[in-house]
Write a protein that holds these residues in place. Structure first.
Motif, short mmCIF file in Angstrom:
data_model
loop_
_atom_site.label_atom_id
_atom_site.label_comp_id
_atom_site.label_asym_id
_atom_site.label_seq_id
_atom_site.Cartn_x
_atom_site.Cartn_y
_atom_site.Cartn_z
N GLU A 1 -4.85 4.79 5.93
CA GLU A 1 -3.61 5.16 6.62
C GLU A 1 -2.49 5.44 5.63
OE1 GLU A 1 -2.91 1.99 9.42
OE2 GLU A 1 -4.74 2.51 10.52
N ALA A 2 -2.40 4.61 4.59
CA ALA A 2 -1.35 4.80 3.58
C ALA A 2 -1.54 6.13 2.85
CB ALA A 2 -1.37 3.64 2.58
N ILE A 3 -2.80 6.47 2.55
CA ILE A 3 -3.09 7.74 1.86
C ILE A 3 -2.80 8.92 2.81
CG2 ILE A 3 -4.95 9.16 0.85
CD1 ILE A 3 -6.24 6.40 -0.05
N GLU A 4 -3.19 8.76 4.07
CA GLU A 4 -2.96 9.81 5.08
C GLU A 4 -1.46 10.06 5.26
OE1 GLU A 4 -5.13 11.90 8.26
OE2 GLU A 4 -5.93 9.96 7.70
N HIS A 5 -0.70 8.96 5.32
CA HIS A 5 0.75 9.05 5.51
C HIS A 5 1.38 9.81 4.33
CE1 HIS A 5 4.92 7.52 5.22
NE2 HIS A 5 4.87 7.58 6.55
N GLU A 6 0.96 9.47 3.11
CA GLU A 6 1.51 10.13 1.92
C GLU A 6 1.11 11.60 1.88
OE1 GLU A 6 3.78 10.64 -1.34
OE2 GLU A 6 3.72 8.83 -0.10
N ALA A 7 -0.13 11.88 2.30
CA ALA A 7 -0.63 13.26 2.29
C ALA A 7 0.17 14.12 3.27
CB ALA A 7 -2.12 13.28 2.65
N LYS B 1 -7.93 11.54 -1.52
CA LYS B 1 -7.69 11.92 -0.12
C LYS B 1 -9.01 12.14 0.63
CE LYS B 1 -5.36 15.61 0.89
NZ LYS B 1 -4.44 16.74 0.95
N SER B 2 -9.94 12.84 0.00
CA SER B 2 -11.20 13.16 0.66
C SER B 2 -12.10 11.93 0.82
CB SER B 2 -11.96 14.25 -0.10
OG SER B 2 -12.36 13.78 -1.35
N HIS B 3 -11.79 10.89 0.07
CA HIS B 3 -12.60 9.66 0.11
C HIS B 3 -12.07 8.63 1.11
CE1 HIS B 3 -15.47 6.84 -1.66
NE2 HIS B 3 -14.50 5.95 -1.75
N ALA C 1 0.81 -1.23 0.00
CA ALA C 1 0.00 0.00 0.00
C ALA C 1 0.83 1.27 0.00
CB ALA C 1 -0.96 -0.01 1.18
N GLN C 2 1.82 1.37 0.89
CA GLN C 2 2.57 2.61 1.03
C GLN C 2 3.33 2.96 -0.25
OE1 GLN C 2 2.00 4.31 4.21
NE2 GLN C 2 2.38 5.76 2.57
N LYS D 1 -13.93 6.37 3.77
CA LYS D 1 -14.82 5.29 3.32
C LYS D 1 -14.04 4.03 2.92
CE LYS D 1 -18.19 8.64 1.63
NZ LYS D 1 -17.46 9.89 1.85
N LEU D 2 -12.72 4.08 3.05
CA LEU D 2 -11.85 2.96 2.63
C LEU D 2 -11.43 2.13 3.84
CD1 LEU D 2 -9.61 4.99 0.14
CD2 LEU D 2 -11.57 3.54 -0.42
N PRO D 3 -10.93 0.92 3.60
CA PRO D 3 -10.41 0.12 4.72
C PRO D 3 -9.29 0.90 5.44
CG PRO D 3 -10.53 -1.20 2.72
CD PRO D 3 -10.83 0.21 2.33
N ALA D 4 -9.16 0.65 6.73
CA ALA D 4 -8.21 1.40 7.58
C ALA D 4 -6.80 1.41 7.00
CB ALA D 4 -8.22 0.84 8.99
N TRP D 5 -6.29 0.27 6.54
CA TRP D 5 -4.91 0.20 6.05
C TRP D 5 -4.70 1.07 4.82
CZ3 TRP D 5 -4.17 -1.60 1.09
CH2 TRP D 5 -5.18 -2.41 0.55
N MET D 6 -5.72 1.16 3.98
CA MET D 6 -5.62 1.97 2.77
C MET D 6 -5.69 3.46 3.14
SD MET D 6 -7.90 1.53 -0.71
CE MET D 6 -7.76 -0.23 -0.84
#
Length: 198
Positions: free
Chosen positions: A189-195, A177-179, A157-158, A182-187
């Motif tokens: 988190e990966a988007i949040e980390h990149e953001a 990012k705004s979605h 994912a990362q 609504k995604l599984p936690a692991w996904m």
């Protein structure tokens, strides 16, 4: 007055490539049995192709003879007719987005609706059911990004999200990012980390 088969063929010629014909659309012209028989005969004669129960398409005539219409066009017509999202599978999406070099031999699409198999001569195309979060963004590039991540899985994912950050437009990245809630936690988190590091 036109014969029933002639009326069906005339209607098929008005449709774009991959347009869907269903016997129940012709019940105002004849009985169910007569309509089914006409479709069956037209399919046997090669003037129509039966791709699934109750679904037909017209073959495309080119300089090398008749061929099946492009699967993407047929799938798009089914999605439009059924008012459902039908999108690329995670494997195809990941390949198109440059997240994997693997190319799936089988043509697979996903939907939030019921699964079905389409038959194009000897080629089978599967439309598989997927959870709503995988189709919520529709058949868009951000929807493809979600499906690609789902297919790649948590271990990748990362790295995949970092690649997506560079290949998605800024507006598509914002949609992803705004979605994330609504995604599984692991996904998410990966988007949040990149953001956080973008």
């Amino acid at each position: 007055m036109k014969s029933l088969p002639a009326a069906i063929i005339e209607h098929s010629r008005l449709l774009p490539e991959g347009g869907i014909l269903a016997p129940n659309e012709f019940l105002h012209l004849a009985s169910r049995a007569a309509v089914d028989k006409a479709f069956s005969r037209l399919a046997k004669g090669g003037e129509l192709m039966r791709i699934s129960r109750g679904l037909y398409v017209a073959p495309v005539t080119g300089r090398f003879g008749k061929r099946a219409p492009a699967t993407e066009k047929v799938v798009s017509a089914i999605a439009s007719k059924s008012h459902q999202v039908i999108a690329l599978s995670g494997a195809r999406a990941a390949n198109l987005l440059g997240l994997t070099q693997q190319v799936s031999i089988k043509e697979v699409f996903i939907t939030g609706g019921r699964p079905r198999t389409l038959q194009f001569g000897k080629i089978q195309v599967r439309i598989e059911h997927a959870p709503q979060w995988q189709v919520a963004l529709g058949a868009t590039i951000t929807g493809d990004a979600v499906r690609a991540l789902a297919w790649l899985g948590k271990p990748h994912a990362q790295e995949a999200v970092a690649k997506l950050r560079t290949c998605l437009s800024n507006s598509d990245w914002q949609v992803l990012k705004s979605h994330r809630s609504k995604l599984p936690a692991w996904m998410a988190e990966a988007i949040e980390h990149e953001a956080a590091f973008a």
